[in-house]
Design an enzyme around this catalytic site. Structure first.
Site, mmCIF file in Angstrom:
data_model
loop_
_atom_site.group_PDB
_atom_site.id
_atom_site.type_symbol
_atom_site.label_atom_id
_atom_site.label_comp_id
_atom_site.label_asym_id
_atom_site.label_seq_id
_atom_site.Cartn_x
_atom_site.Cartn_y
_atom_site.Cartn_z
ATOM 1 C CB ILE A 1 33.647 43.583 47.324
ATOM 2 C CG1 ILE A 1 33.377 44.807 48.206
ATOM 3 C CG2 ILE A 1 32.551 43.451 46.269
ATOM 4 C CD1 ILE A 1 33.445 46.134 47.477
ATOM 5 C CG ASP B 1 48.358 39.709 36.748
ATOM 6 O OD1 ASP B 1 47.409 40.508 36.790
ATOM 7 O OD2 ASP B 1 49.546 40.075 36.674
ATOM 8 C CG ASN C 1 35.327 42.069 43.114
ATOM 9 O OD1 ASN C 1 34.631 42.991 43.537
ATOM 10 N ND2 ASN C 1 36.337 41.564 43.825
ATOM 11 C CE LYS D 1 39.950 39.683 22.834
ATOM 12 N NZ LYS D 1 41.305 40.145 22.423
ATOM 13 C CE1 TYR E 1 39.627 51.769 43.299
ATOM 14 C CE2 TYR E 1 38.253 53.715 43.516
ATOM 15 C CZ TYR E 1 38.421 52.355 43.644
ATOM 16 O OH TYR E 1 37.392 51.568 44.104
ATOM 17 C CE LYS F 1 37.539 50.405 40.730
ATOM 18 N NZ LYS F 1 37.287 48.963 40.525
ATOM 19 C CB THR G 1 37.059 46.066 51.739
ATOM 20 O OG1 THR G 1 37.470 47.189 50.952
ATOM 21 C CG2 THR G 1 35.596 45.764 51.479
#
Length: 256
Positions: free
Chosen positions: A17, A64, A91, A124, A157, A161, A192
């Site tokens: 993506i 990172d 992303n 930020k 996960y 999210k 993906t």
């Protein structure tokens, strides 16, 4: 946003993506900076070559996203080179198939550090830079359909999210007075390398596509370009009255 060169920074851009978003924003006329981890330097270099071969402006910076020092430095490098950042696309993300009884605290922290902390740090430092510029901007994060509807077997996960959704709303309220919009995209099943994290390890690819595609009224999974098309709109001047939203691109697997 001004009529001068517009600069977009995309994290996790070495593949999937993120790569599709970077290429789409490049086609939209942005000078695009691709980011990924240090191990993907060669891949990033090749992608930048593809962008510049089309007469577009592109470069890369490794970092990172879970490291505050590296994200601060990444933003500083982009500003030193281009003078500004107009669009930040946070992303980068990871996942794993780890039921609650089996997931280790190290795995939990690893996923949360990239998916939630990483988005926070991008919001930020991009926000601070955009405020300093005084010309507004677009901040965009990666949530998921699983950030709107929980799912078994990948708790970190899901939690990460959901966190992106809340962070996006908070940031939209803080940055709005500076003409900075903050939104997120929530993909469903997208074809993906991250797709296998949705199902038990060892599930054949054909079975995986069939199961996940079958959840959609359209009976198919999506592709990175589907997400990139949405991000293209969110990043544009046409989206100026949209903020605090987590926009679904899931083929109808979840309605909200």
């Amino acid at each position: 946003m001004t009529d001068d060169i517009r600069v977009a920074l995309v994290t996790g851009a070495a593949r999937g993506i993120g790569k599709a978003i970077a290429f789409r924003l490049s086609d939209d006329g942005f000078a695009v900076v691709l980011n990924d981890i240090h191990q993907n330097t060669e891949v990033l270099s090749q992608l930048v070559d593809e962008i510049t071969a089309k007469g577009r402006t592109g470069s890369f910076v490794t970092a990172d996203v879970s490291s505050e020092d590296e994200i601060r430095g990444m933003v500083e490098q982009v500003v030193q080179r281009y003078g500004r950042i107009d669009v930040m696309v946070a992303n980068a993300g990871i996942g794993s198939y780890s039921p609650i009884p089996q997931i280790t605290i190290d795995e939990w922290d690893r996923i949360m550090n990239v998916n939630a902390r990483g988005v926070f740090l991008c919001y930020k430092y991009a926000g601070l830079q955009m405020i300093k510029q005084g010309t507004g901007g677009r901040i965009i994060g990666a949530s998921s359909v699983l950030g709107k509807r929980g799912s078994a077997f990948n708790p970190a996960y899901v939690a990460s999210k959901f966190a992106v959704r809340g962070l996006t709303q908070a940031a939209a309220m803080e940055f709005g007075p500076h003409n900075i919009t903050v939104n997120a995209y929530a993909p469903g099943a997208i074809d993906t390398d991250l797709l296998p994290a949705s199902l038990p390890p060892g599930t054949p690819r054909e079975t995986m596509i069939s199961i996940l595609g079958g959840m959609s009224p359209m009976k198919t999974v999506g592709y990175p370009v589907d997400v990139a098309n949405l991000v293209s709109f969110i990043a544009s001047d046409k989206s100026g009255f949209i903020t605090g939203q987590t926009l679904s691109v899931n083929g109808g697997t979840y309605f909200d």
